[in-house]
Design an enzyme around this catalytic site. Structure first.
Site, PDB file in Angstrom:
ATOM      1  N   LEU B  43     -16.803  13.517  -4.121  1.00 59.96           N
ATOM      2  CA  LEU B  43     -17.134  12.707  -5.298  1.00 59.96           C
ATOM      3  C   LEU B  43     -17.733  11.378  -4.897  1.00 59.96           C
ATOM      4  O   LEU B  43     -18.691  10.910  -5.510  1.00 59.96           O
ATOM      5  CB  LEU B  43     -15.885  12.494  -6.146  1.00 59.96           C
ATOM      6  CG  LEU B  43     -15.400  13.739  -6.881  1.00 59.96           C
ATOM      7  CD1 LEU B  43     -14.137  13.423  -7.662  1.00 59.96           C
ATOM      8  CD2 LEU B  43     -16.481  14.261  -7.809  1.00 59.96           C
ATOM      9  N   ALA B  44     -17.178  10.738  -3.875  1.00 58.63           N
ATOM     10  CA  ALA B  44     -17.679   9.415  -3.490  1.00 58.63           C
ATOM     11  C   ALA B  44     -19.062   9.519  -2.839  1.00 58.63           C
ATOM     12  O   ALA B  44     -20.004   8.839  -3.258  1.00 58.63           O
ATOM     13  CB  ALA B  44     -16.690   8.734  -2.542  1.00 58.63           C
ATOM     14  N   GLY B  45     -19.193  10.373  -1.840  1.00 65.76           N
ATOM     15  CA  GLY B  45     -20.464  10.482  -1.125  1.00 65.76           C
ATOM     16  C   GLY B  45     -21.563  11.086  -1.982  1.00 65.76           C
ATOM     17  O   GLY B  45     -22.726  10.664  -1.926  1.00 65.76           O
ATOM     18  N   HIS B 266       2.851  15.255  -2.248  1.00 65.72           N
ATOM     19  CA  HIS B 266       2.749  15.664  -3.658  1.00 65.72           C
ATOM     20  C   HIS B 266       3.926  16.567  -4.031  1.00 65.72           C
ATOM     21  O   HIS B 266       4.226  17.506  -3.316  1.00 65.72           O
ATOM     22  CB  HIS B 266       1.427  16.402  -3.866  1.00 65.72           C
ATOM     23  CG  HIS B 266       1.053  16.553  -5.297  1.00 65.72           C
ATOM     24  ND1 HIS B 266       1.788  17.309  -6.174  1.00 65.72           N
ATOM     25  CD2 HIS B 266       0.032  16.024  -6.010  1.00 65.72           C
ATOM     26  CE1 HIS B 266       1.220  17.242  -7.369  1.00 65.72           C
ATOM     27  NE2 HIS B 266       0.160  16.475  -7.302  1.00 65.72           N
ATOM     28  N   SER B 284      -1.188  21.723  -9.854  1.00 69.08           N
ATOM     29  CA  SER B 284      -1.519  20.429 -10.445  1.00 69.08           C
ATOM     30  C   SER B 284      -0.338  19.728 -11.102  1.00 69.08           C
ATOM     31  O   SER B 284       0.496  20.337 -11.766  1.00 69.08           O
ATOM     32  CB  SER B 284      -2.600  20.622 -11.505  1.00 69.08           C
ATOM     33  OG  SER B 284      -2.723  19.446 -12.261  1.00 69.08           O
ATOM     34  N   ARG B 330       4.434  10.427  -8.169  1.00 69.58           N
ATOM     35  CA  ARG B 330       4.577  11.491  -7.171  1.00 69.58           C
ATOM     36  C   ARG B 330       5.606  11.190  -6.099  1.00 69.58           C
ATOM     37  O   ARG B 330       6.378  12.053  -5.697  1.00 69.58           O
ATOM     38  CB  ARG B 330       3.218  11.741  -6.522  1.00 69.58           C
ATOM     39  CG  ARG B 330       2.265  12.356  -7.499  1.00 69.58           C
ATOM     40  CD  ARG B 330       0.870  12.465  -6.956  1.00 69.58           C
ATOM     41  NE  ARG B 330       0.037  13.169  -7.931  1.00 69.58           N
ATOM     42  CZ  ARG B 330      -1.249  13.402  -7.772  1.00 69.58           C
ATOM     43  NH1 ARG B 330      -1.872  12.972  -6.687  1.00 69.58           N
ATOM     44  NH2 ARG B 330      -1.918  14.050  -8.685  1.00 69.58           N
ATOM     45  N   GLU B 425     -11.460   8.291  -0.706  1.00 73.52           N
ATOM     46  CA  GLU B 425     -10.182   8.384   0.007  1.00 73.52           C
ATOM     47  C   GLU B 425     -10.269   7.778   1.403  1.00 73.52           C
ATOM     48  O   GLU B 425      -9.261   7.379   1.978  1.00 73.52           O
ATOM     49  CB  GLU B 425      -9.743   9.855   0.083  1.00 73.52           C
ATOM     50  CG  GLU B 425      -8.314  10.038   0.581  1.00 73.52           C
ATOM     51  CD  GLU B 425      -7.868  11.498   0.636  1.00 73.52           C
ATOM     52  OE1 GLU B 425      -8.611  12.369   0.175  1.00 73.52           O
ATOM     53  OE2 GLU B 425      -6.767  11.747   1.166  1.00 73.52           O
ATOM     54  N   ARG B 435      -0.537   6.758  -4.790  1.00 76.42           N
ATOM     55  CA  ARG B 435      -1.587   6.945  -5.786  1.00 76.42           C
ATOM     56  C   ARG B 435      -1.048   7.685  -6.994  1.00 76.42           C
ATOM     57  O   ARG B 435      -0.293   8.650  -6.841  1.00 76.42           O
ATOM     58  CB  ARG B 435      -2.751   7.732  -5.178  1.00 76.42           C
ATOM     59  CG  ARG B 435      -3.875   7.975  -6.162  1.00 76.42           C
ATOM     60  CD  ARG B 435      -5.071   8.642  -5.523  1.00 76.42           C
ATOM     61  NE  ARG B 435      -4.794   9.986  -5.042  1.00 76.42           N
ATOM     62  CZ  ARG B 435      -4.637  11.046  -5.831  1.00 76.42           C
ATOM     63  NH1 ARG B 435      -4.697  10.921  -7.141  1.00 76.42           N
ATOM     64  NH2 ARG B 435      -4.413  12.242  -5.305  1.00 76.42           N
ATOM     65  N   LEU B 441     -10.026  10.919  -8.439  1.00 74.80           N
ATOM     66  CA  LEU B 441     -11.355  11.268  -8.936  1.00 74.80           C
ATOM     67  C   LEU B 441     -12.013  10.018  -9.514  1.00 74.80           C
ATOM     68  O   LEU B 441     -13.191   9.746  -9.301  1.00 74.80           O
ATOM     69  CB  LEU B 441     -11.246  12.361  -9.999  1.00 74.80           C
ATOM     70  CG  LEU B 441     -10.528  13.640  -9.563  1.00 74.80           C
ATOM     71  CD1 LEU B 441     -10.613  14.695 -10.661  1.00 74.80           C
ATOM     72  CD2 LEU B 441     -11.110  14.195  -8.285  1.00 74.80           C
TER      73      LEU B 441
END
Lengths: 254, 637
Positions: B43-45, B266, B284, B330, B425, B435, B441
């Site tokens: 998502l970032a790149g 998690h 999830s 979490r 991340e 987090r 995201l």
């Protein structure tokens, strides 16, 4: 059910794209039925490595059925015998003791073998580059709720957008057609109002690129739908044909 | 040295606006003169590549997989947060900011988190315009659900495949730029080093995974978006190729590594079930909207779940945290599960699992509703375990999932190496010590779509960067070092496989630097890691050679770096003598066994500077100043 099984594997080995390949036979023992198919290959590869033999190259990454990186043909079926399942999510409990499994890479003119079970699927990317997007620059979007989308349309778009780009549809098709892949993207975007302004251009661009790349034609054999791990429906192909026909008939330039 | 975070002056809500005004701009016509290297296409790149190319920069983008669409962001399931307040529950930018700072146990930078919350709404707008098929209500407007650590429903989602859909959005935006000729894509490349010239990041060394060829690529800035290092534990929910190598190579070239011991375990993953296992699978967090977590009231109760009556079940999250219930953050949920299993109340074959039960939700809403919300997750669970979660409760146990630590960056997302920007991340910036769900995201896309396009301009407009050739000694040195390293890995020719070493390292880290830590265990782990590292370089067996697709060689390089990096995590964990978020040192806990911070001593970011292979890293501190929220013991009761 027995908790561990032994299998005979016939695996396609090919050192490189220009080398000649052949099947090699391996016996694997004490495979836990809780293992995934790829974990079974890991066990074999660890053994081969310790014996000083080259391990079997296979693509994989997320191992949870979403990245689309893995895939091989097992006993003639892309991603193996379970419906709606990627190879990484196929578990050994679906096989029986002493089964013989033939494991091959995707076979398609458009996907040259890179090594062993690894193929080059970059043609699928070329199809996306030819129009698989909505042209919106960052920063220019209107408020998200300013354009309502009927829930049914959003759900159908999501059904098509679930495609993971693994290429199993191409491998399953006797014609080596990429129609299911292409139609999934065209449908996803055509079903949403955001995708309508470019729908005609997209349909023509992506279909022409698909044809250019050496994929075969669709003759409604429907193998692709049966083998798709995300169960993308061939109704998307019908929608692609409608979108393409509409676009072609109305287009000023072709 | 005290780190300068370059946080803009002024009231919190005005900082980002003010900063954007103060940043120097690159003239539109000049943007095409700048080459930007982006490593990683999650998502970032992916979003950074698209957004930078849209502005007119020349972008070269690299990824490890055969296609940029496969980066591990794709596996994110539950959703993405935004402060839209569509549900009319009183959400706001301030509340999202506050929840995130509190969820992170007050170890994140206020200004960064506030900016993240500010940007969150624009992300939803942009992704919707891109055609991301978010879930909708019957009226056609966007739907929301709840995630941990929040009492409002602010999470947008696309079934259980939100990461996939957002990534495909970023990917298609990037492919549009490939078509326009402004992004050049280099798949199946692994970054092995950073090229630093005159103190500035000017390029990278990558190995072609198909041919083994070592390539150098030069530019005016490098954007690193290579994800987290959870695979140091061997078993994690990360993809098999997720690794620390690119970030660690940057660390060795002068980028400080911040808070490496902050890892997220998690709470809802499918339990471990065999020694051959290669990875763990997340279920999830969104499932905790409707699923109820419980264990038998009596330790050692081996009855089947259906045979245990309501009165003999302990819904321990609802009991201990009545106001947040099953939706505690979490770290809290994971530790609670561990405590139950440690007390002998764990279920399943190994006793290392708790139930996540949908019986009540199915009775209340009907199977069809549950199927629509979570169908693909239930199906995945069934495939892996062979059990039907509609009929029998899921069994879950915590697993390594995300790493809050990462390369240190200032407010501009620039590391301590000028010109090296770190997104997603891979940086440390926004999540503190824990987090919250559906925030990864949000951060990845905020960094890529809406932060880097501005801040990189500020850098390029002011840095004077001379033209650079491949023959520059710094370029040649970096390339030669990478070639030498590959050669070294291939020449050990020992007897143990790479995975064997990796599995042992993971076991050490999970046992001593996992959900709960103590000083003597950390010391022991450090010693064992050193021994294992020594053995690796004498006894690892890497088959085949360099000039072919050699997946064992790829893994060997990554494990070699994990073996060094693991020690840095231990050093950081030992230095932080408090508990906070995901870092739980047994010596520091409240009477209720919650993490007990020491704000007088440790209200800071710990940033580590590489000093050489045989020397301890140098410690640098960025004090965290809280001007807008009051530091408090987190309470989810």
């Amino acid at each position: 059910m027995k908790k561990s099984i032994s299998l005979t594997l016939k695996v396609w080995r090919q050192a490189g794209s220009t080398e000649k390949g052949s099947f090699e036979t391996y016996a694997v023992k004490d495979i836990s039925t809780d293992m995934s198919f790829l974990e079974m290959l890991d066990v074999l590869n660890e053994d081969l490595t310790r014996e000083g033999k080259p391990p079997i190259a296979f693509d994989h990454d997320c191992r949870e059925g979403i990245c689309g990186m893995c895939g091989a043909v097992v006993n003639g079926r892309p991603h193996g015998p379970e419906k709606g399942t990627t190879l990484c999510q196929l578990h050994m409990r679906h096989f029986s003791d002493n089964d013989e499994l033939v494991i091959e890479p995707w076979r398609s003119r458009a996907f040259p073998v890179v090594k062993d079970l690894v193929v080059d699927r970059s043609p699928l990317e070329r199809i996306i580059i030819a129009g698989g997007y909505i042209s919106v620059n960052t920063g220019s979007a209107p408020e998200a709720n300013s354009l309502p989308v009927p829930q049914e349309a959003a759900e159908k778009a999501m059904d098509a957008a679930a495609c993971i780009g693994c290429g199993a549809c191409v491998a399953a098709c006797p014609n080596g057609s990429a129609m299911l892949f292409t139609s999934a993207k065209i449908s996803h975007l055509a079903l949403l109002p955001q995708g309508r302004p470019e729908a005609a251009r997209r349909a023509i661009g992506m279909v022409q690129e698909m044809d250019r790349l050496g994929f075969g034609n669709c003759s409604n054999i429907t193998e692709c739908q049966v083998e798709c791990p995300k169960e993308v429906s061939i109704s998307n192909i019908a929608r692609l044909n409608r979108e393409f026909m509409k676009a072609w008939l109305a287009a000023d330039e072709k | 040295m005290e780190l300068e975070a370059k946080i803009p002056k002024g009231p919190l809500p005005e900082k980002w606006d003010r900063h954007r005004f103060e940043l120097k701009l690159v003239n539109p016509a000049n943007k095409r003169k700048f080459d930007i290297i982006v490593v990683g296409t999650g998502l970032a790149g992916g979003s950074a590549s698209a957004a930078l190319a849209e502005l007119g920069y020349n972008v070269k983008t690299f990824c490890i997989q055969d296609s940029p669409r496969r980066a591990h962001s794709i596996a994110a399931q539950g959703g993405i947060n935004a402060a839209k307040n569509y549900t009319n529950e009183g959400d706001s930018i301030w509340r999202l900011f506050y929840d995130t700072v509190k969820g992170g146990d007050f170890r994140a930078r206020e200004a960064n988190v506030y900016r993240l919350a500010q940007i969150s709404n624009a992300i939803i707008d942009h992704c919707t315009a891109q055609g991301v098929p978010f879930a909708r209500e019957y009226g056609g407007l966007l739907a929301n659900r709840s995630f941990g650590g929040a009492q409002v429903a602010r999470t947008f989602y696309a079934r259980g495949q939100t990461g996939q859909q957002l990534l495909l959005g970023a990917y298609s935006a990037m492919m549009r730029q490939v078509a326009a000729g402004r992004v050049r894509m280099f798949p199946r490349r692994e970054m092995l080093d950073l090229v630093v010239v005159d103190g500035r990041a000017r390029g990278i060394v990558v190995r072609s995974l198909l041919t083994g060829e070592m390539e150098t690529h030069l530019g005016h800035a490098v954007v690193l978006a290579t994800g987290g290092y959870g695979n140091v534990y061997f078993l994690s929910t990360n993809a098999m190729s997720s690794n620390v190598t690119a970030a660690f190579r940057c660390y060795k070239r002068g980028a400080f590594f911040a808070n490496p011991c902050f890892t997220q375990i998690h709470p809802t993953c499918i339990p471990v079930h065999g020694t051959y296992q290669s990875k763990l699978t997340l279920m999830s967090e969104s499932l905790r909207n409707d699923g109820r977590v419980w264990v038998p009231l009596q330790a050692g109760d081996r009855r089947r779940p259906g045979d245990i009556p309501e009165s003999e079940r302990d819904y321990y999250l609802e009991r201990r945290y009545p106001s947040f219930g099953n939706l505690v953050p979490r770290d809290v949920a994971s530790r609670a599960a561990k405590a139950m299993c440690d007390a002998g109340k764990g279920v399943g074959e190994t006793g290392l699992a708790v139930y996540l039960d949908f019986k009540d939700a199915i009775a209340r809403d009907g199977r069809a509703v549950i199927e629509k919300k979570y169908g693909n997750l239930f199906q995945m669970y069934e495939k892996i375990t062979g059990e039907d979660p509609y009929e029998t409760p899921m069994m879950i146990y915590p697993a390594v999932h995300y790493t809050m630590g990462g390369l240190w960056v200032d407010y501009n997302l620039m590391s301590t190496v000028d010109g090296l920007f770190v997104l997603g991340e891979a940086n440390f910036s926004d999540h503190g010590a824990n987090r919250l769900g559906a925030s990864a995201l949000m951060q990845g896309l905020a960094d890529g779509y809406f932060i880097i396009p501005y801040t990189i301009g500020g850098y390029l407009a002011t840095a004077s960067l001379e033209s650079l050739s491949e023959t520059h000694p710094a370029v040649q040195e970096a390339k030669a070092a990478s070639v030498q390293r590959i050669h070294a890995l291939l020449s050990v020719n020992g007897r143990r496989t790479v995975d064997d070493f990796h599995r042992e390292l993971g076991r050490i880290m999970w046992d001593y630097c996992g959900m709960s830590r103590n000083n003597s265990g950390l010391e022991k782990a450090r010693e064992r890691i050193r021994i294992l590292r020594g053995e690796f370089w004498e006894n690892v067996k890497v088959p085949e050679g360099n000039e072919t697709l050699n997946q064992s060689l790829e893994r060997a390089g990554r494990v070699a770096d994990f073996l060094e990096f693991a020690e840095l995590m231990i050093i950081d964990a030992l230095a932080r003598q408090e508990s906070c978020g995901g870092h739980f040192n047994e010596a520091y806990q409240t009477p209720d066994n919650e993490a007990l911070r020491d704000d007088a001593q440790f209200c800071h970011v710990a940033a580590w500077e590489y000093q050489g292979d045989d020397r301890e890293p140098a410690f640098h501190k960025e004090p965290l100043v809280f001007e807008n929220v009051a530091l408090a013991q987190r309470s989810y009761k």
